[in-house]
Structure formats: C-alpha cells, structure tokens
Motif scaffolding. Structure first.
Motif, PDB file in Angstrom:
ATOM      1  N   GLU A 146      47.201  34.329  45.576  1.00  0.00           N
ATOM      2  CA  GLU A 146      46.487  34.137  44.554  1.00  0.00           C
ATOM      3  C   GLU A 146      45.031  35.054  44.730  1.00  0.00           C
ATOM      4  O   GLU A 146      44.702  35.932  43.907  1.00  0.00           O
ATOM      5  N   LYS A 147      44.305  34.793  45.928  1.00  0.00           N
ATOM      6  CA  LYS A 147      43.138  35.488  46.082  1.00  0.00           C
ATOM      7  C   LYS A 147      43.334  36.866  46.497  1.00  0.00           C
ATOM      8  O   LYS A 147      42.627  37.495  46.010  1.00  0.00           O
ATOM      9  N   LEU A 148      44.403  37.163  47.101  1.00  0.00           N
ATOM     10  CA  LEU A 148      44.303  38.654  47.521  1.00  0.00           C
ATOM     11  C   LEU A 148      44.754  39.407  46.190  1.00  0.00           C
ATOM     12  O   LEU A 148      44.259  40.555  45.993  1.00  0.00           O
ATOM     13  N   GLY A 149      45.653  38.543  45.227  1.00  0.00           N
ATOM     14  CA  GLY A 149      45.819  39.302  44.036  1.00  0.00           C
ATOM     15  C   GLY A 149      44.767  39.579  43.241  1.00  0.00           C
ATOM     16  O   GLY A 149      44.343  40.860  42.442  1.00  0.00           O
ATOM     17  N   SER A 150      43.743  38.771  43.093  1.00  0.00           N
ATOM     18  CA  SER A 150      42.577  38.732  42.325  1.00  0.00           C
ATOM     19  C   SER A 150      41.651  39.818  42.980  1.00  0.00           C
ATOM     20  O   SER A 150      41.103  40.466  42.279  1.00  0.00           O
ATOM     21  N   MET A 151      41.622  40.056  44.236  1.00  0.00           N
ATOM     22  CA  MET A 151      40.790  40.995  44.885  1.00  0.00           C
ATOM     23  C   MET A 151      41.333  42.445  44.432  1.00  0.00           C
ATOM     24  O   MET A 151      40.515  43.219  44.240  1.00  0.00           O
ATOM     25  N   VAL A 152      42.852  42.417  44.856  1.00  0.00           N
ATOM     26  CA  VAL A 152      43.273  43.824  44.433  1.00  0.00           C
ATOM     27  C   VAL A 152      42.876  44.266  42.776  1.00  0.00           C
ATOM     28  O   VAL A 152      42.800  45.326  42.799  1.00  0.00           O
ATOM     29  N   ALA A 153      43.256  43.108  41.909  1.00  0.00           N
ATOM     30  CA  ALA A 153      43.145  43.449  40.497  1.00  0.00           C
ATOM     31  C   ALA A 153      41.843  43.926  40.308  1.00  0.00           C
ATOM     32  O   ALA A 153      41.710  44.615  39.252  1.00  0.00           O
ATOM     33  N   GLY A 155      40.022  45.674  42.086  1.00  0.00           N
ATOM     34  CA  GLY A 155      39.863  46.870  42.645  1.00  0.00           C
ATOM     35  C   GLY A 155      38.982  46.680  43.938  1.00  0.00           C
ATOM     36  O   GLY A 155      38.468  47.930  44.546  1.00  0.00           O
ATOM     37  N   GLU A 156      38.986  45.725  44.609  1.00  0.00           N
ATOM     38  CA  GLU A 156      38.278  45.609  45.904  1.00  0.00           C
ATOM     39  C   GLU A 156      39.121  44.871  46.881  1.00  0.00           C
ATOM     40  O   GLU A 156      39.058  43.593  46.844  1.00  0.00           O
ATOM     41  N   LEU A 157      39.690  45.545  47.868  1.00  0.00           N
ATOM     42  CA  LEU A 157      40.094  44.785  49.146  1.00  0.00           C
ATOM     43  C   LEU A 157      39.265  44.780  50.109  1.00  0.00           C
ATOM     44  O   LEU A 157      38.234  45.492  50.186  1.00  0.00           O
ATOM     45  N   PRO A 158      39.431  43.724  50.894  1.00  0.00           N
ATOM     46  CA  PRO A 158      38.694  43.678  52.229  1.00  0.00           C
ATOM     47  C   PRO A 158      38.929  44.925  53.238  1.00  0.00           C
ATOM     48  O   PRO A 158      39.963  45.460  52.789  1.00  0.00           O
ATOM     49  N   THR A 397      47.375  44.423  61.408  1.00  0.00           N
ATOM     50  CA  THR A 397      46.276  44.418  60.608  1.00  0.00           C
ATOM     51  C   THR A 397      46.244  45.529  59.762  1.00  0.00           C
ATOM     52  O   THR A 397      46.764  46.732  60.406  1.00  0.00           O
ATOM     53  N   ILE A 398      46.259  45.486  58.659  1.00  0.00           N
ATOM     54  CA  ILE A 398      45.992  46.747  57.979  1.00  0.00           C
ATOM     55  C   ILE A 398      44.754  46.694  57.437  1.00  0.00           C
ATOM     56  O   ILE A 398      43.920  45.836  57.135  1.00  0.00           O
ATOM     57  N   MET A 399      44.430  48.264  56.841  1.00  0.00           N
ATOM     58  CA  MET A 399      43.161  48.464  56.566  1.00  0.00           C
ATOM     59  C   MET A 399      42.819  49.246  55.077  1.00  0.00           C
ATOM     60  O   MET A 399      43.756  49.838  54.728  1.00  0.00           O
ATOM     61  N   ASN A 400      41.924  48.763  54.543  1.00  0.00           N
ATOM     62  CA  ASN A 400      41.644  49.160  53.051  1.00  0.00           C
ATOM     63  C   ASN A 400      41.282  50.804  53.203  1.00  0.00           C
ATOM     64  O   ASN A 400      40.790  51.212  54.215  1.00  0.00           O
TER      65      ASN A 400
END
Length: 564
Positions: A146-153, A155-158, A397-400
């Motif tokens: 849910e948290k990652l979904g909110s960040m992507v929605a 427009g802000e990925l870590p 580890t993947i990167m924005n």
C-alpha cells in the motif's frame, strides 16, 4: 534458528531472518495498479548504453587482507582464522553531494534501529558518504504494498527499493522498465570499474533473479552463497552412534536409524513441512535443479522426472521407518532451530546461513556439541554426486530513474554498502564505531557492546551487500575450515537451474500458489496422508494450472538470454 542474525557476525544475511523484509515484495495486482496510476507521469531518463552488445559487469576481485583459506570465483568464499588487523579503505572520497538518499525496505525481523540523532554509526556513514541516508520503513506485506503504491501513484519513488528473494514478483519486468533506472551504461563490462566494490561481486550474482531484463541491468544484487542448503549434522551425536561416512542413500537411512531413539526424544532428521528435504532427495537421485534441459534443449521441470519421483518415494520410506521427527509437518523456524541445538534430531537439510548461527549458539546449549556438514553423495555411490546451487543472490536493489549524475551518485552509495570483508567500511557497517559500539578482544576480534549498533543495525545490508567471508570468533579455525571444505565440496558438485535469471510473467503471477500446492502435495504423499500413486496427479495439476505455460515462457526467454 532464531529470527536474528548471529551476534558473532551481525551483518551476515540469513534468508530466514530477513524473510519479513522479503515477504512484502510486489504482487502482480499491486504492480499493475502502480503502472496504471503513474503511466502519465514523465520520468527523467538515464543515458542509453553506447554499446549495442550486452555484457555482464567485469569481475575484479578485491585485493585485501590475505585469507587463510582462499576462495574461488566459482563461489567458495575466502575463509579467515582471525579477524584481519590491517583493514583496507575502499572508498577514498565521498560519492555524495550532501543531499538525501532514501531507501524503502521492511526492517529485518521488525527491528527498528535508533534514529540517526542517537546513532553514532549512522552519523559516521553519512559523513563518509556525504549524504543524508534516510529510511522509509514498512512493516507487513500489505502495508508495504500500500505504501509503495501510494508513492508511485503520487509520482515519487524513493531512490532505492529492496526487492526480496522471492522471484515471483508480478509484472516485475514492466515495473522496472517503466519506472527504474537502466544501470547498463554504468555497470556493464568494464564500466563497473568506476565502482570497485561492485566490481568485486562475482559474475554469478549479476546472473541472478531480477537483475537483468531484456539485456539491460536494472538491479544491483545482494550477494548470497551459492551453497545455499547443506546437510547439517550434530557431529557429536552421530559419532556417539558410531555413524561412518555416508556414501549412498542406504548408508544415510542406516545412519538415521542408528541415531533415532524415540524414547529419548531423539530422531534422525527433521524438516519444516517438507520444504527442503524433497530437494535434497531430488539431488540425491539425480533430478535437475528446478529446471533442466533435455538432449534437445527443451526445458524439463524437476517434479516431472523419474529421479524426483524416486526422491519422494525415498522420503516416504524414511517417514515410514520412523526416522523423521514427528513435528516435521508443523515446525516453525524458531522451534526447529531450538530442537536441533537441543539434539532432538541429528541431521537436517538446512540453510547454509544457519550454520553460522548454530555454530555460535550451540555451545550455550550443548558445551560439548559439535556441528558438521555431510558432503554431497549419490543414491548408489557410483553416480556422480550432485548439489543444487542457489541463485547467488538474496535479493536486488532497484533504483528510481534520474539524471546520469544522480544515478552515478546513488550507485556510489551502493558501492560503499557493498564493501568487502577486510575493509574499514564493512567494519563500520557491521559493528559500528569502535569504542562506542564495539571493542576488540585480545585476539583482535570485534566484540559488540551490549544493546549496541550490532543488535539494532541500520538495514543497509539490504541496500548493498558484497561477498561474505567465512569468519566466526567462536572456534574460529574449526569454523572456517569446516564451512570452507563444505562449500568447496558442494560447489564442485554444483548443478544450476537452467532458468536462472529468466523471467516468466505467468510464474510471477501464479508461481507462489503453484509452489504452495506442490509443497502441500509433497507433504501429503511423504507422510502417507495420500497414496504414492497420487503423485502423478500432483504433477499433472501443476502442469495444467500454469506449469506448462511457465515452461513456454521460460523457453522463449532462454533463446534471448545474454551470453557471457
């Protein structure tokens, strides 16, 4: 084994200990919704590779303190009889520019480190990186999705996201290609020389799951031993029973019978719902490691072979003989480890990581107890012994996505976290600040202070982690020699999964459910809850419920696999 990393080696990653961190990884529904939510959002793109031919990163080994037992590029780690005295500094200038670098992860075992304001080690790492390293933590799998979904929605990925060891991540290829940095220009071939600690990662790590998609590098691997499962033995108890060397399946059955004493609450072997012993039995009888290739280059799944079926029959025979601990269908991670240390069973096909934790804690339970590893052997003693190699990675580890300068800066941070054993950086990342978090004993071994950094570490080992060395201050020479010899024997008999590093969309969506159904079927057949004749139906169910489609997709991906 407890759900903690051994205090004698606090940075050594154990898959069981970190399963909480790995378990949240993206579901197919989650990733699909994320991509849909953020599709219109423009992203900055890193430069495209100048070369048209893909190359895995060059392997340039670290030249540090000389090991007592040298490792090999094929996966045997260096081994040390004592902690190195002359540590090497591997990062000579800070990679950062004074800005934030954010890492999204679930903390291992739910352990929350002290905040940076109260954390001398974290402050020192920030200083050496010249960044403000920030954690974005999630708890449960549902919370993380849910948290990652909110960040992507939004427009802000870590900057950095840890993707755990479960390879079945829905729509992973689509996700990384849409939203993550293409690292190929920075890491492929000799380009990795800019990041010498990443160049120290053996080539096999770059071939692991979720690292390369469509001949482009999207992930930086978290190293893990290729000798991922070993046949462990309470050597003291086996010796008391007069057990000799084990060379055949019949030898092993006799060894299990010799140590089994139900009246004394001691059994020969145990498992956790039969998640590991079926694969030990499969290699014993010569089955492929997950997927193999027939003479025509076509993929064959292990469970479809007569050899795997023979392994299931062998386990069923062992169960009928009464040598399995009766809790094998219900053990959890903690109770399993407690009973092994207590001598409630003598043999177990278990994780290589557990060897370190068991070795460190066994003297507290059984002062005269000794731990050993049984070398690979074959069913008949004349066929070549086989050992199923692991993937070589715990996760990635993947990167924005970002500008070339930003990608290069964040890769510099991962290069720091990937520092090797024998480096000043790894000592700081592992033990913290000397005098505050640890002291040195008369032999020069770091001894963590009570309730120090080592017991509540910052989870940067899940952002970057290079090859481990074999070192433990508890009976250091015996530890290094025993595990080094065991990993040499295992890797020399190694057989790799033919689909390693390949991507199947159907496996991403259906893999976990198919695996669970298979595990349940194996347990039912082995324990006699179902007749052995039902095994063929278990295989057909796997094929019809998605297995055959997975085969087709892997076969297509196999033809496009990068060389090298």
């Amino acid at each position: 084994m407890d759900d903690t990393v051994s205090a004698s080696d606090p940075r050594r990653i154990t898959r069981r200990a970190l399963m909480g961190a790995a378990g949240w990884t993206l579901s197919g529904v989650a990733v699909a919704s994320l991509l849909q939510a953020c599709a219109p959002t423009p992203v900055r793109t890193a430069p495209t590779p100048a070369a048209s031919t893909f190359a895995y990163p060059s392997y340039i080994p670290f030249q540090g303190p000389a090991p007592d037992l040298p490792g090999t590029p094929q996966g045997v780690p260096d081994a040390y009889f004592s902690y190195p005295r002359n540590l090497v500094k591997t990062v000579l200038s800070p990679p950062g520019a004074g800005d934030d670098v954010t890492f999204f992860v679930s903390p291992p075992g739910g352990v929350i480190p002290p905040p940076v304001e109260q954390n001398a080690a974290w402050q020192q790492v920030n200083k050496e990186l010249k960044v403000n390293f920030k954690l974005n933590l999630a708890g449960t799998a549902q919370e993380a999705n849910e948290k990652l979904g909110s960040m992507v929605a939004g427009g802000e990925l870590p900057d950095l996201i840890f993707i755990g060891p479960v390879a079945n991540i829905g729509n992973m290829a689509e996700f990384v290609q849409a939203k993550c940095a293409d690292l190929t220009p920075f890491l492929a071939g000799d380009a990795v020389k800019t990041f010498p600690n990443l160049a120290n990662y053996p080539t096999y790590t770059w071939k692991g799951p979720n690292v390369v998609f469509n001949n482009k590098i999207y992930g930086v691997p978290i190293w893990h031993s290729l000798a991922s499962n070993l046949l462990l033995v309470r050597q003291d108890l086996a010796d008391q029973a007069g057990n000799a060397a084990i060379n055949t399946a019949d030898d092993f059955k006799r060894a299990l019978q010799a140590v089994t004493r139900p009246d004394d609450n001691v059994w020969g072997i145990a498992d956790q719902n039969f998640i590991l012993t079926p694969y030990f039995a499969a290699q014993l009888f010569g089955a492929p490691n997950n997927w193999g290739l027939d003479a025509n280059g076509k993929l064959v799944k292990d469970l479809e072979t007569d050899q795997f079926k023979a392994g299931i029959s062998y386990l069923r025979d062992l169960w009928s003989a009464g040598v399995f601990h009766p809790n094998s269908a219900t053990y959890n991670n903690v109770s399993f480890g407690q009973d092994f240390r207590a001598g409630r069973f003598v043999y177990c096909s278990y994780l290589e990581d557990a060897f370190t934790a068991f070795w460190s804690t066994l003297p507290q339970v059984a002062p005269t107890g000794r731990l050993g590893v049984v070398p690979p052997f074959s069913n008949d003693g004349t066929s070549k012994a086989r050992y199923f190699l692991g993937t070589g990675v715990f996760g990635v580890t993947i990167m924005n996505n970002g500008s070339a300068d930003r990608v290069r800066e964040v890769l510099g941070v991962l290069n720091y976290f990937g520092a090797p054993f024998g480096s000043q950086e790894l000592e700081l990342l592992t033990y913290g600040v000397q005098g505050t978090d640890f002291t040195l004993d008369p032999q020069g071994n770091p001894i963590p202070s009570q309730n120090s950094f080592a017991t509540h570490p910052v989870p940067w080992a899940l952002a970057g982690h290079g090859p481990n060395a074999l070192y433990n201050p508890v009976r250091a020479m015996d530890f290094a020699s025993t595990l080094h010899n065991a990993e040499q024997a295992a890797i020399s008999a190694g057989v790799q999964d033919a689909t390693l590093g390949l991507y199947s969309p159907t496996n991403s969506k259906l893999g976990p459910a198919l695996k669970q159904a298979l595990t349940d079927g194996i347990a039912s057949v082995v324990t006699g809850r179902q007749p052995f004749s039902d095994w063929d139906q278990v295989v057909k169910d796997w094929q019809n419920n998605g297995g055959n489609q997975i085969r087709t997709e892997y076969q297509q991906a196999l033809s496009a696999r990068p060389n090298g």
